[in-house]
Design a protein around this motif. Structure first.
Motif: not given
Length: 463
Positions: A363-376
């Motif tokens: 669940g933590l990854c589901n929050g961080l992953g999309p934000a990380l990919y969008g930022f990159i």
């Protein structure tokens, strides 16, 4: 203490299993299929609503929404898992399915309420946690990897046709009909759980009590750090699922905007990956678990994940994407293999806690992953905000690295492999011959209810 249960407890479990009778893996499979089929129908309408609601910043807002949802899931997963160990699975399965599907009708009624409800629904969106605990209740240890693979394959099966069906209905009849159909399916799922799904955890083997420490996600993380093997497994799950979550959040639009797939090609691609994932998570996973064991199966799945992420990072031709899709399916064996691995090492009344911890990390990854990919994507000036129905004309100059987030994700998975290599080969998490292990066991497990239940939360282990 060894991972296997003591003989007395094994006999007790066998007698309980015979007593509960009706609870089967089929019930878990149907619940998962209906829930994710309903959401799969909304793949195309979701992009439209995001664009209409947030205009220029749809992917930034999508990352924020998914981030809040993921963080709430991280906070709530251990609590729901622990409570289900005490009060049974069915009531919490009903609650998670209801609140996970609750935002669906609001997509057309009120988009702002829809996105708000998606965010807060993260507090209950831990269906997989309860389902895996449900499956652990009704299967023997040697059956568990196959059962987990079947549940994960059902998730893939729900996405084989639902995005294509949703896109077709949206094109022919509009998004409102798609939302209506998804809502009806969600209601059917809730009714199925309420009327037809039996309880899997009998009173005799339920945990005798509940403590807030047991349900505190940060306390769980501190407990993870106290045992090297649990820490290794948790880090492996985090590093491997972080890029996977980011990939899922932006991949369909990436195929359309950067690789220039048509909507028909995207639907066909999803179907192909879904069908191959079903085969990988049923037939292939079962063969691998029997032939090479838990740890090597996890490592192999991580290797497949590195290959597909690297391929997507540098591949710009259609044939490359299709070829990498087969590797995506093979990499899908990782999580059911990890879940089976962890469940082997938990007592009957602690399956909810164990799966809650793993689901919380995801669940933590589901929050961080999309934000990380969008930022990159933003840093590398890759535009992902177009939602026109027709793909753009391919650019004359293809960038050397069309998908920077995928390459960075591959690096994270490479680190996960190095971490997983150090997971003990002999499947022992705790060695009861060592005084230190005895102390660690006490910190990992809640007080036992009787002499038969004296087992640590995660006894021993090889995601």
């Amino acid at each position: 203490m060894l991972c296997g249960k003591p003989a007395s407890q094994a006999g007790h479990s066998m007698s309980v299993r015979g007593a509960r009778g009706r609870a089967t893996v089929t019930h878990a499979v149907i619940v998962i299929f209906l829930e994710f089929f309903a959401w799969g129908l909304l793949t195309t309408p979701m992009l439209t609503v995001l664009h209409e609601t947030f205009q220029q910043h749809e992917f930034l807002m999508n990352g924020l929404i998914q981030g809040v949802k993921g963080f709430l899931s991280f906070l709530s997963a251990p609590l729901i898992g622990a409570l289900s160990d005490v009060w049974g699975r069915k009531s919490f399965l009903l609650m998670t399915v209801f609140f996970t599907c609750a935002p669906i009708p609001f997509m057309r009624l009120s988009p702002w309420w829809y996105f708000a409800l998606i965010s807060v629904s993260g507090a209950f969106s831990v269906t997989f946690s309860v389902i895996f605990a449900y499956v652990a209740d009704i299967t023997e240890e040697h059956e568990r990897s196959t059962a987990y693979g079947l549940v994960s394959a059902t998730f893939a099966a729900s996405l084989v046709t639902s995005p294509a069906i949703g896109a077709f209905l949206s094109h022919r009849f509009g998004d409102s009909l798609v939302v209506l159909v998804a809502t009806v399916i969600a209601v059917l799922d809730i009714a199925f759980v309420f009327f037809l799904v039996p309880e899997s955890l009998p009173d005799k083997i339920r945990a005798s009590g509940f403590s807030w420490q047991q349900a505190d996600p940060f306390h769980s993380l501190r407990r993870v750090g106290q045992n090297p093997t649990v820490l290794l497994i948790s880090v492996t799950v985090f590093l491997s699922y972080l890029p996977e979550a980011g990939q899922y959040s932006s991949f369909f639009l990436y195929l359309k905007q950067v690789i220039h797939f048509t909507p028909t090609s995207i639907a066909a691609f999803i179907a192909m990956v879904g069908i191959l994932s079903i085969i990988a998570q049923t037939v292939l996973l079962s063969v691998l678990m029997r032939s090479i064991g838990n740890k090597k199966t996890v490592l192999l799945g991580l290797c497949f994940q590195i290959v597909q992420l690297t391929w997507y990072g540098v591949g710009s031709q259609h044939w490359m994407v299709w070829a990498a899709g087969t590797i995506v399916a093979l990499s899908s064996i990782t999580f059911p293999a990890v879940s089976a691995l962890v469940s082997y090492c938990a007592s009957a009344d602690q399956q909810g806690v164990v799966q809650g911890m793993i689901t919380g990390i995801r669940g933590l990854c589901n929050g961080l992953g999309p934000a990380l990919y969008g930022f990159i994507f933003y840093l590398f000036d890759v535009e992902l905000s177009d939602t026109d129905p027709e793909p753009q004309t391919p650019q004359t100059e293809t960038p050397l690295v069309p998908g920077p987030p995928f390459l960075i994700g591959a690096c994270a998975v490479l680190v996960a492999i190095f971490v997983a290599i150090f997971i003990p080969e002999n499947n022992k998490l705790l060695d009861d011959r060592s005084p230190k292990s005895t102390t660690t066991a006490a910190t990992l497990a809640p007080p036992p209810s009787d002499t038969e239940d004296i087992e640590p939360l995660l006894q021993d282990t090889v995601m």
